[in-house]
Design an enzyme around this catalytic site. Structure first.
Site, PDB file in Angstrom:
ATOM      1  N   ARG A  98      51.097  40.198  38.659  1.00 53.08           N
ATOM      2  CA  ARG A  98      50.633  41.244  39.584  1.00 53.08           C
ATOM      3  C   ARG A  98      51.883  41.784  40.249  1.00 53.08           C
ATOM      4  O   ARG A  98      52.524  41.080  41.044  1.00 53.08           O
ATOM      5  CB  ARG A  98      49.645  40.691  40.606  1.00 53.08           C
ATOM      6  N   HIS A 121      45.038  48.779  36.516  1.00 49.27           N
ATOM      7  CA  HIS A 121      44.393  47.484  36.742  1.00 49.27           C
ATOM      8  C   HIS A 121      43.411  47.219  35.579  1.00 49.27           C
ATOM      9  O   HIS A 121      42.199  47.187  35.773  1.00 49.27           O
ATOM     10  CB  HIS A 121      43.666  47.517  38.086  1.00 49.27           C
ATOM     11  N   GLN A 140      40.453  44.463  35.538  1.00 47.14           N
ATOM     12  CA  GLN A 140      39.303  44.811  36.370  1.00 47.14           C
ATOM     13  C   GLN A 140      38.328  45.707  35.612  1.00 47.14           C
ATOM     14  O   GLN A 140      37.113  45.498  35.634  1.00 47.14           O
ATOM     15  CB  GLN A 140      39.785  45.540  37.641  1.00 47.14           C
ATOM     16  N   ASP A 193      36.855  52.853  45.317  1.00 45.30           N
ATOM     17  CA  ASP A 193      37.778  51.754  45.631  1.00 45.30           C
ATOM     18  C   ASP A 193      38.353  52.045  47.007  1.00 45.30           C
ATOM     19  O   ASP A 193      38.195  53.158  47.541  1.00 45.30           O
ATOM     20  CB  ASP A 193      38.878  51.682  44.550  1.00 45.30           C
ATOM     21  N   CYS A 219      35.620  47.320  42.843  1.00 45.60           N
ATOM     22  CA  CYS A 219      36.394  46.153  42.380  1.00 45.60           C
ATOM     23  C   CYS A 219      36.578  45.107  43.477  1.00 45.60           C
ATOM     24  O   CYS A 219      36.860  43.953  43.173  1.00 45.60           O
ATOM     25  CB  CYS A 219      37.733  46.601  41.818  1.00 45.60           C
ATOM     26  N   ARG A 221      34.862  38.875  36.320  1.00 43.41           N
ATOM     27  CA  ARG A 221      36.319  38.734  36.189  1.00 43.41           C
ATOM     28  C   ARG A 221      36.633  37.425  35.471  1.00 43.41           C
ATOM     29  O   ARG A 221      37.525  37.365  34.639  1.00 43.41           O
ATOM     30  CB  ARG A 221      37.006  38.749  37.566  1.00 43.41           C
TER      31      ARG A 221
END
Ligand code: CP
Ligand code: NVA
Length: 317
Positions: A118, A145, A148, A236, A275, A303
């Site tokens: 990340r 991402h 996700q 988001d 998310c 996930r």
């Protein structure tokens, strides 16, 4: 952003734009199979799959930014598949004191079988790929991402059937999550309608890439136009990790909140996805995110199942 072309010797999971449609579909189907198997076993979350398909495999997980879902789902995923993980926070590593990404990649390649990163910048991820001798997984950068969005596709299909031809609407910031949705629209043949203020539009180059690859993408500044007749509405946070000027962002993006009135423009069967982490009253109203159309808890659980399928794919299983 130049999309990374996969080298033949490694299966890096960097972006949906680097995968073929067949590969992306195989990962989704594998996740469905692994989820079914995990639920059938009905054991504690710490169980190990009886076949332990990733026995003797190891994963280093590097975090330059905070994480709850990505960290715990990857750690549980590799454990449940019989492998081992080590979590490395940037500030505990020499990387955090200036050791280069390239040296870190080469050193870790001697210790572990895959690296999940990340990163603050997508460039660091690509540098890690350049110098690593093991597969690299993108666990969020400022650009994208992809893990996700694979979980989102899985969630959509569990609730609403095949995503092909369906309309997905995005209202809010054209951020890293939105970019991965742009890639997904091409890979999974769905329609994507984005509503963002001009200043917060997703990268033009990614929209261009999607359109050149047959993606059905529309961009508007009017959330109602994007959401009308949608099968799924997504937003988001208005302030992503690393974003500056939070007050300006909240003010500029306020009209893009997904509330009951906006959801009412979508199909009555439409799902709501996010998310997480969420900020009730900013990008989404509490009645929507906690209401009957919201599938956020399944999305979060997925996930775990998708990370397993991504890991299996990286290890060629
Ligand atoms: N959605 C997501 O990636 O959450 P975390 O930041 O908690 O990992
Ligand atoms: N866009 C958000 C996603 C968090 C999972 C961020 O980058 O902070």
């Amino acid at each position: 952003m130049t999309h990374y072309k996969l080298k033949k010797d490694h299966k890096h999971f960097l972006d949906l734009a680097s995968l073929s449609k067949t590969e992306a579909r195989e990962i989704i189907e594998k996740a469905k199979e692994l989820k079914k198997a995990a639920h059938a076993l009905n054991q504690s979350k710490g169980f190990v799959h009886p076949d332990a398909p990733l026995k003797n495999q190891s994963l280093a997980m590097i975090f330059e930014k905070p994480s709850t879902r990505t960290r715990v789902s990857f750690e549980m995923a590799i454990h449940q598949l019989g492998g081992k993980s080590v979590v490395l926070q940037n500030h505990d590593m020499q990387l955090g004191r200036g050791e280069s990404v390239s040296d870190t990649a080469q050193v870790l390649s001697g210790f572990v079988d895959a690296i999940m990163l990340r990163a603050n910048s997508h460039e660091a991820l690509l540098e890690m790929v350049e110098y690593s001798k093991v597969p690299i997984i993108n666990a969020l950068t400022d650009f994208s991402h992809p893990c996700q969005i694979m979980a989102d596709i899985l969630t959509f299909e569990e609730h609403s059937g095949p995503i092909e031809g369906k309309k997905i609407a995005w209202s809010g910031d054209g951020n890293n999550v939105a970019v991965s949705w742009i890639h997904a629209a091409v890979l999974f043949d769905c329609e994507l309608a984005l509503a963002c203020p001009k200043e917060y539009s997703p990268l033009e180059q990614e929209i261009g890439w999607a359109k050149n690859n047959g993606g059905k993408i529309t961009l508007t500044e009017n959330p109602k136009d994007a959401v009308i007749d949608a099968d799924c509405v997504i937003t988001d946070t208005f302030i992503s990790m690393g974003d500056e000027d939070p007050d300006k962002r909240l003010k500029d993006l306020a009209p893009y909140i997904v509330d009951g009135a906006l959801m009412a423009q979508a199909k009555s069967s439409a799902l709501f996805m996010h998310c997480l982490p969420a900020h009730r009253g900013e990008e989404v109203s509490a009645d929507v995110i906690d209401g009957p159309q919201s599938v956020i808890w399944d999305e979060a659980e997925n996930r775990l199942h998708i990370q397993k399928a991504i890991l299996m794919w990286c290890f060629g299983k």
